[in-house]
Design a protein around this motif. Sequence first.
Motif, PDB file in Angstrom:
ATOM      1  N   ARG A 215      -8.389   6.419  86.182  1.00  0.00           N
ATOM      2  CA  ARG A 215      -9.127   6.691  85.038  1.00  0.00           C
ATOM      3  C   ARG A 215      -9.574   5.544  84.136  1.00  0.00           C
ATOM      4  NH1 ARG A 215     -12.210   7.124  81.695  1.00  0.00           N
ATOM      5  NH2 ARG A 215     -12.454   8.428  79.559  1.00  0.00           N
TER       6      ARG A 215
ATOM      7  N   ILE B   7      -9.924   6.789  73.863  1.00  0.00           N
ATOM      8  CA  ILE B   7      -9.124   5.620  74.228  1.00  0.00           C
ATOM      9  C   ILE B   7      -9.703   4.158  73.717  1.00  0.00           C
ATOM     10  CG2 ILE B   7      -8.740   4.309  76.374  1.00  0.00           C
ATOM     11  CD1 ILE B   7      -8.963   7.321  78.022  1.00  0.00           C
TER      12      ILE B   7
ATOM     13  N   GLN C  38     -13.516  13.547  80.041  1.00  0.00           N
ATOM     14  CA  GLN C  38     -12.176  13.981  80.422  1.00  0.00           C
ATOM     15  C   GLN C  38     -11.561  14.415  79.065  1.00  0.00           C
ATOM     16  OE1 GLN C  38      -9.260  11.694  82.048  1.00  0.00           O
ATOM     17  NE2 GLN C  38      -7.848  13.421  82.583  1.00  0.00           N
TER      18      GLN C  38
ATOM     19  N   ILE D 191      -0.900   2.439  76.444  1.00  0.00           N
ATOM     20  CA  ILE D 191      -1.954   3.410  76.524  1.00  0.00           C
ATOM     21  C   ILE D 191      -1.621   4.416  77.642  1.00  0.00           C
ATOM     22  CG2 ILE D 191      -4.410   4.287  76.170  1.00  0.00           C
ATOM     23  CD1 ILE D 191      -4.976   1.774  74.596  1.00  0.00           C
TER      24      ILE D 191
ATOM     25  N   PHE E 297     -12.640  -0.409  79.586  1.00  0.00           N
ATOM     26  CA  PHE E 297     -11.246  -0.599  78.514  1.00  0.00           C
ATOM     27  C   PHE E 297     -10.792  -1.973  78.637  1.00  0.00           C
ATOM     28  CE2 PHE E 297     -10.085   4.349  79.873  1.00  0.00           C
ATOM     29  CZ  PHE E 297     -11.418   4.739  79.371  1.00  0.00           C
TER      30      PHE E 297
ATOM     31  N   PHE F  11      -8.752  12.712  77.075  1.00  0.00           N
ATOM     32  CA  PHE F  11      -8.745  11.131  77.483  1.00  0.00           C
ATOM     33  C   PHE F  11     -10.133  10.819  77.574  1.00  0.00           C
ATOM     34  CE2 PHE F  11      -4.562  12.713  79.292  1.00  0.00           C
ATOM     35  CZ  PHE F  11      -3.801  12.104  78.734  1.00  0.00           C
ATOM     36  N   ASP F  12     -10.750  11.429  76.481  1.00  0.00           N
ATOM     37  CA  ASP F  12     -12.336  10.714  76.531  1.00  0.00           C
ATOM     38  C   ASP F  12     -12.466   9.275  76.128  1.00  0.00           C
ATOM     39  OD1 ASP F  12     -12.797  10.722  73.724  1.00  0.00           O
ATOM     40  OD2 ASP F  12     -13.637  12.888  73.906  1.00  0.00           O
ATOM     41  N   ASP F  13     -13.452   8.626  76.348  1.00  0.00           N
ATOM     42  CA  ASP F  13     -13.620   7.440  76.228  1.00  0.00           C
ATOM     43  C   ASP F  13     -13.627   7.214  74.749  1.00  0.00           C
ATOM     44  OD1 ASP F  13     -14.385   7.104  78.678  1.00  0.00           O
ATOM     45  OD2 ASP F  13     -16.453   6.846  78.486  1.00  0.00           O
TER      46      ASP F  13
END
Lengths: 682, 178
Positions: B46, A671, A663, B39, B51, A666-668
Amino acid sequence: MSAKKEELRIGFYVCHCGHNIAAMVDCAVVARYVETLPGVALSRDYKYMCSDPGQELIQQDIREHRLNRVVVASCSPLLHEHTFRGAVEAGGLNPFYFHMVNIREHDSWVHTDRGEATEKAKALARAAIQRVAHHKALEIKKVEIHPDVLVVGGGIAGIHAAMTLANAGKKVYLVEREPSIGGHMAKFDKTFPTLDCAACILTPKMSEVGSHPNITLWTYSEVTKVDGFVGNYTVQVKRKARYVNEDLCTGCQDCISHCVFKEPKFADDFNEGLGKRKPIFIPFPQATPQAVLIDPEVCLNFKRNKNPDGSPVVGDKCKKTCVEACGEKHAIDFTQKDTLQEVKVGSIIVCTGFKTYDAGRSPAYGYGNYKNVYTALEVERLVNASGPTGGEVILREGKNADGSPKTPKSIGIIHCVGSRDKKTNLWCSRVCCMYSMKLAHLLREHTGAEMYNFYIDMRTPGKGYEEFYNKLLEEGTHFIRGRVGEVTDWAMTPEEEGRLVIRVEDTLAGVVRRIPVDMVVLATGLEPQADAGEVRRLFNMSCGGDGWFLERHPKLAPVSTFTDGVFLAGCCQGPKDIPDTVAQAGAAAAEALVLIDKGYIEQEPNTAHILEDECSGCKSCIPLCPYTAILFDEGRKKAYINEALCKGCGTCVGSCPSASIVQNLFDDQEIFSEIEGVLAYD
Amino acid sequence: MTKEWTPRIVAFFCNWCTYTAADLAGVSRLKYASNVRVIRLMCSGRVDPQFVLEALAKGADGVLIGGCHPGDCHYVEGNYKMLRRFELLKRLLADMGIEERRVRLEWISAAEGEKVKTVINEMTEQIKKLGPLGMPQKFETWDKEIEHLAVEVQARDAAQGPCPTRAAQLKPMEAVHA
């Protein structure tokens, strides 16, 4: 674009926001800390980053210090991300090489320890520095805007919004739930503070709406489904059966006089149940459209049972004198069914209005128990020349000695019923003081009665409103300050016998008083519509805790919602009077015009795409997408995303077992580095 | 490490409801514990379970996920999809010996600034009681144990010579490849 392994040169700016941030966060300490982080070329603190000099500072630094990433720590990105992206772009950098840190709403404003707040700001800043390193240059997508607009609700707000747009040459669909447009305003007699007659100012507008070539008016209709997004909404509207063909009906009303019911027998909603109507009726004389309708619940030609589709079964019991009277117009059609129609629009204005507080919820005031206790809306109809009594104020209970209906000699109006009360609604309904005074004036004019107004505070903040209050004082209306304890028929003196007694603590005189009156009027407050929750979901809006629809920003975006292309006007957003409603409707129309005349909208490029090499073809993402944007290439056994349909939620990304969906924004990697960043403090 | 320990909580808030609610808490000047680092994501849908695991592994003592109320998702039903994943994740965390209360999913609408405050304060208190999770330190200990084990095995191998059975197994394999 740029070289593969370009040296990272991040510019960091921490904003003081005057004292808003600087009072709780040591901005200089944050700036010095960030300076030590890898990849940071420059770190500054500045008084107001969003000001022109602040933005110029960014642009200048990008050029002079060859910055290739920018991070600003200031307020919420929902407020100023756009501003700073613009500044970064003006500095010659792709606007998406920017990230924003929220150290105001999420930090300085909510914490009380300067040390802790500064530590938090450091952690958040570090996360952003680590994240921005992974940012990529992205392009903004443009989406075309369909030029038609849907207006939901045909009260004064919807009427004004629709007229404004239609006069600008735009095509409008106006959908109203009731058989006629007009809303609450059509029920009023006069409007405060000018006392001009509501019908005189509203009905010309109503008939203009009815005949405007750019307005498609659908009354007795409800929106049942909304699909799509800004610029491209597909809306399904249910048009309820009126059993009369609107296009063929001329509004002559011969059918009504020829109905087999010689006298009107059924409670008339428009007159708040004070009047009666027949099974075939027109809501009120100036109704728009001028078309009658049939209530199948009471019409003799319908049976009381239902077809499997929910429509009433047509019988053959009635002589159908109405059909005879209609003659060759053939407007009456007992077989009419609810129909669904679909329209495509680019934007939507929601003006679904309010309902009044149910006075029965305050039993101490005796509504429903004592017949001569009225709600204000009932009194509006009672004093209205086109109302059930022709404008004569006569009591529900009690007769004169000669048997004629009684008119009240003294009337008490109780303000704030259901408002400003922890037990019911906390808010002030904004219109009750003014309409109570208006009714006091009108009732005195009609009956010559002694008027008592019971108020908590007088709230008259509008043009000419305070002057109106003074006029009432001069007229001799009694104003008693105090919340009424109860309305009772328990008489203590011969004078109170057969009357209603209002018990109240007069807080100015410091005594408890009993005031006998013939009629009590309850100034009921305004509440969100009963189905506001469903409407909110339908249009993907938010509600405040009180149930009113939530505007995007109370000051800077008062008619926008969190859903692009959906706007608000009128009381569905909160209680307001007619001038404010009309102003807001105009604003909502203007917002819709902005979209239409620009022709396109720029969309966040936060869409997802699939890395084809990584995709295992498991198809687990496909059913997750609510927009059916993910498709499957059977030949290559790979999924792919139609980015035009993708809205950028990232649900597919979060669930891909092979991490092959990315995305944008908002890529891995972004994040994960943010997670590491927020935790890297000691 | 001279400072008194306080929990570190990482929060993943959806852009439309919970992040906006946190903004509202700010605008309303509500006061709450400073332990949470937010965050922003577009949707709670998502939130990749990774995470949460990554945050715990990198030193978080708790993780808070905030999304729109069921039925209110800006993207129709991303929050439901998060909920499904969350149920699985909870089992996984239990198997890993991580207390359930360290990871929390909350529906907070854009109007519920007050709820942001209560949830954050509550969670901070709860995790204070649970004490530090200390995954990074645990990893260090585990790494040391593995290293220690490797040294021990090497020492044993050196004393005994290579394992005869292993050598026997390897030979035919090499022959096959040749």
